[in-house]
Design a protein around this motif. Structure first.
Motif, PDB file in Angstrom:
ATOM      1  N   GLN A  35     -34.667  -2.196  -7.018  1.00  0.00           N
ATOM      2  CA  GLN A  35     -34.101  -3.248  -4.888  1.00  0.00           C
ATOM      3  C   GLN A  35     -34.220  -1.794  -4.491  1.00  0.00           C
ATOM      4  O   GLN A  35     -33.940  -2.522  -2.938  1.00  0.00           O
ATOM      5  N   SER A  36     -34.453  -0.715  -4.403  1.00  0.00           N
ATOM      6  CA  SER A  36     -35.128   0.007  -3.011  1.00  0.00           C
ATOM      7  C   SER A  36     -36.273   0.512  -2.875  1.00  0.00           C
ATOM      8  O   SER A  36     -36.735   0.427  -2.572  1.00  0.00           O
ATOM      9  N   LEU A  37     -37.280   0.831  -4.559  1.00  0.00           N
ATOM     10  CA  LEU A  37     -38.678   1.083  -4.306  1.00  0.00           C
ATOM     11  C   LEU A  37     -39.535  -0.248  -3.993  1.00  0.00           C
ATOM     12  O   LEU A  37     -40.288  -0.155  -3.027  1.00  0.00           O
ATOM     13  N   VAL A  38     -39.124  -1.239  -4.139  1.00  0.00           N
ATOM     14  CA  VAL A  38     -40.243  -2.558  -4.699  1.00  0.00           C
ATOM     15  C   VAL A  38     -40.069  -2.361  -2.215  1.00  0.00           C
ATOM     16  O   VAL A  38     -41.145  -2.793  -2.789  1.00  0.00           O
ATOM     17  N   PRO A  39     -39.204  -2.354  -2.072  1.00  0.00           N
ATOM     18  CA  PRO A  39     -39.503  -2.887  -0.553  1.00  0.00           C
ATOM     19  C   PRO A  39     -39.821  -1.602  -0.114  1.00  0.00           C
ATOM     20  O   PRO A  39     -40.420  -1.836   1.060  1.00  0.00           O
ATOM     21  N   VAL A  40     -39.290  -0.680  -0.271  1.00  0.00           N
ATOM     22  CA  VAL A  40     -40.540   0.494   0.473  1.00  0.00           C
ATOM     23  C   VAL A  40     -42.611   0.579   0.005  1.00  0.00           C
ATOM     24  O   VAL A  40     -42.973   0.197   0.705  1.00  0.00           O
ATOM     25  N   LEU A  41     -42.476   0.077  -1.031  1.00  0.00           N
ATOM     26  CA  LEU A  41     -43.545  -0.226  -1.569  1.00  0.00           C
ATOM     27  C   LEU A  41     -44.369  -1.315  -0.845  1.00  0.00           C
ATOM     28  O   LEU A  41     -45.785  -1.139  -0.975  1.00  0.00           O
ATOM     29  N   ASN A  42     -43.551  -2.476  -0.947  1.00  0.00           N
ATOM     30  CA  ASN A  42     -44.698  -3.741  -0.123  1.00  0.00           C
ATOM     31  C   ASN A  42     -44.122  -3.284   1.613  1.00  0.00           C
ATOM     32  O   ASN A  42     -45.268  -3.850   2.134  1.00  0.00           O
ATOM     33  N   MET A  43     -43.621  -2.498   1.880  1.00  0.00           N
ATOM     34  CA  MET A  43     -44.120  -2.046   3.523  1.00  0.00           C
ATOM     35  C   MET A  43     -45.258  -1.112   3.760  1.00  0.00           C
ATOM     36  O   MET A  43     -45.247  -0.422   4.266  1.00  0.00           O
ATOM     37  N   ARG A  44     -45.818  -1.021   2.186  1.00  0.00           N
ATOM     38  CA  ARG A  44     -46.680   0.813   2.191  1.00  0.00           C
ATOM     39  C   ARG A  44     -45.986   1.996   2.829  1.00  0.00           C
ATOM     40  O   ARG A  44     -47.033   2.532   3.173  1.00  0.00           O
ATOM     41  N   LEU A  45     -44.266   1.719   2.613  1.00  0.00           N
ATOM     42  CA  LEU A  45     -43.915   3.457   2.580  1.00  0.00           C
ATOM     43  C   LEU A  45     -44.751   4.725   1.985  1.00  0.00           C
ATOM     44  O   LEU A  45     -44.409   5.492   2.018  1.00  0.00           O
ATOM     45  N   ALA A  46     -44.722   3.830   0.788  1.00  0.00           N
ATOM     46  CA  ALA A  46     -45.622   4.592   0.025  1.00  0.00           C
ATOM     47  C   ALA A  46     -46.211   4.069  -1.632  1.00  0.00           C
ATOM     48  O   ALA A  46     -45.875   2.471  -1.290  1.00  0.00           O
ATOM     49  N   ALA A  47     -47.261   4.513  -1.888  1.00  0.00           N
ATOM     50  CA  ALA A  47     -48.299   4.134  -2.221  1.00  0.00           C
ATOM     51  C   ALA A  47     -48.721   4.845  -3.433  1.00  0.00           C
ATOM     52  O   ALA A  47     -49.508   5.659  -3.544  1.00  0.00           O
ATOM     53  N   PRO A  48     -48.311   4.578  -4.646  1.00  0.00           N
ATOM     54  CA  PRO A  48     -48.525   5.563  -6.688  1.00  0.00           C
ATOM     55  C   PRO A  48     -49.276   4.864  -6.752  1.00  0.00           C
ATOM     56  O   PRO A  48     -49.461   3.446  -6.493  1.00  0.00           O
ATOM     57  N   GLU A  49     -49.897   5.310  -7.019  1.00  0.00           N
ATOM     58  CA  GLU A  49     -50.986   4.949  -8.319  1.00  0.00           C
ATOM     59  C   GLU A  49     -50.812   3.964  -9.475  1.00  0.00           C
ATOM     60  O   GLU A  49     -50.870   3.389 -10.323  1.00  0.00           O
ATOM     61  N   HIS A  50     -49.400   5.110 -10.261  1.00  0.00           N
ATOM     62  CA  HIS A  50     -48.932   4.634 -11.052  1.00  0.00           C
ATOM     63  C   HIS A  50     -47.401   4.091 -11.437  1.00  0.00           C
ATOM     64  O   HIS A  50     -46.469   5.131 -10.179  1.00  0.00           O
ATOM     65  N   LEU A  51     -46.786   2.944 -11.742  1.00  0.00           N
ATOM     66  CA  LEU A  51     -45.083   2.734 -12.043  1.00  0.00           C
ATOM     67  C   LEU A  51     -45.239   2.999 -13.266  1.00  0.00           C
ATOM     68  O   LEU A  51     -45.304   2.371 -13.710  1.00  0.00           O
TER      69      LEU A  51
END
Length: 299
Positions: A35-51
């Motif tokens: 619930q915190s990580l997915v919005p960050v990923l969607n806004m591309r504030l973080a771009a990890p190669e592996h989840l």
């Protein structure tokens, strides 16, 4: 927007999780409720190669009350902890704060430990961990360590965790004899981040009722979950006379917090609200009433 491409991994044990974290380092990210990580990923504030999805990892889903403390596994949702009667009996401020976390749908998916790892100063749970004198247990392929809230949180949205470390459990301190605790916050709308929130733990002599200590923590008005010790203000006061201390407590809180203004409220308004909310929570604690959640629209 959508997240950058990533590969998802689904370990089934802590050992497998640690191997993946060790392998991917800073290129990997743990996901549980999301619930915190997915919005960050969607806004591309973080771009990890592996989840690394830990929802199937065994041994991380327990709520245990041990020696008065509440131990919360990494996969325990906010909603589960909120409604756990044993946890509520040991530390009622948990439920008081969890009821204020976003919306029920988010509490059903989001995890309390995930909120601690996210370290948002607008979030309730990092402050509650500090207020209750709690800690988190962290593991990696290099070993284990225990971190108190002051050690874990090093800045807004920033912890001291290394890229290969996993929080497996949070431990919230329970109430000692003579203690009571509560939390309240003011929001513009239900589910919004608080304009200001305050949690308190009040200590009193179980026999005489004389106040012996008071600790306060704050949401949305400090960068870190710093705790204000107000024991010197209340010590030696009888509960029946403690209402006279409200202005002094409010002033101390306003001097302690350091809010930042934004489109929702000026810094001065948030500072004033923190003092007001502190007075309300303290008044409720000395009277035995529960302030509850404040959701009226701020003028």
């Amino acid at each position: 927007m959508k997240p950058s491409p990533f590969t998802i991994h689904r370990p089934t044990s802590v050992e497998q999780t640690l191997e993946l974290l060790s392998e991917f380092g800073a290129h990997g990210k743990i996901i549980a409720g999301g619930q915190s990580l997915v919005p960050v990923l969607n806004m591309r504030l973080a771009a990890p190669e592996h989840l690394i999805d830990i929802t199937a990892v065994s041994g991380l889903s327990d709520i245990v009350v041990h020696d008065g403390d509440v131990e919360v596994g990494a996969l325990v949702s906010h909603a589960r902890l909120e409604h756990d009667e044993r946890a509520h009996a040991a530390q009622p401020v948990l439920r008081a704060a969890l009821k204020c976390v976003a919306h029920p749908a988010i509490r059903n998916r989001g995890t309390t430990v995930g909120s601690l790892a996210h370290a948002d100063p607008n979030g309730e749970m990092p402050m509650i961990l500090a207020l209750t004198g709690g800690h988190v247990d962290v593991v990696s392929s290099r070993g284990t360590r225990s971190l108190e809230a002051a050690e874990l949180n090093v800045g807004p949205l920033e912890t001291c965790l290394e890229s290969d470390e996993l929080i497996v459990k949070a431990v919230f301190g329970g109430l000692a004899p003579g203690q009571s605790a509560d939390f309240a916050e003011l929001t513009r709308r239900t589910g919004d981040y608080a304009l200001a929130g305050v949690g308190m733990v009040l200590s009193a002599d179980p026999d005489t009722g004389e106040l012996t200590g008071l600790r306060a923590g704050f949401v949305s008005v400090t960068d870190l979950p710093d705790i204000l010790d107000l024991g010197g203000v209340v010590a030696g006061t009888q509960r029946a006379e403690a209402a006279a201390l409200v202005p002094t407590i409010a002033q101390a809180v306003e001097e302690f917090v350091d809010p930042v203004g934004d489109i929702h409220a000026t810094a001065d308004y948030r500072r004033h609200l923190a003092g007001v909310m502190a007075g309300r929570v303290f008044t409720g604690l000395i009277s035995g009433a529960v302030p509850g959640r404040e959701t009226e629209e701020a003028a």
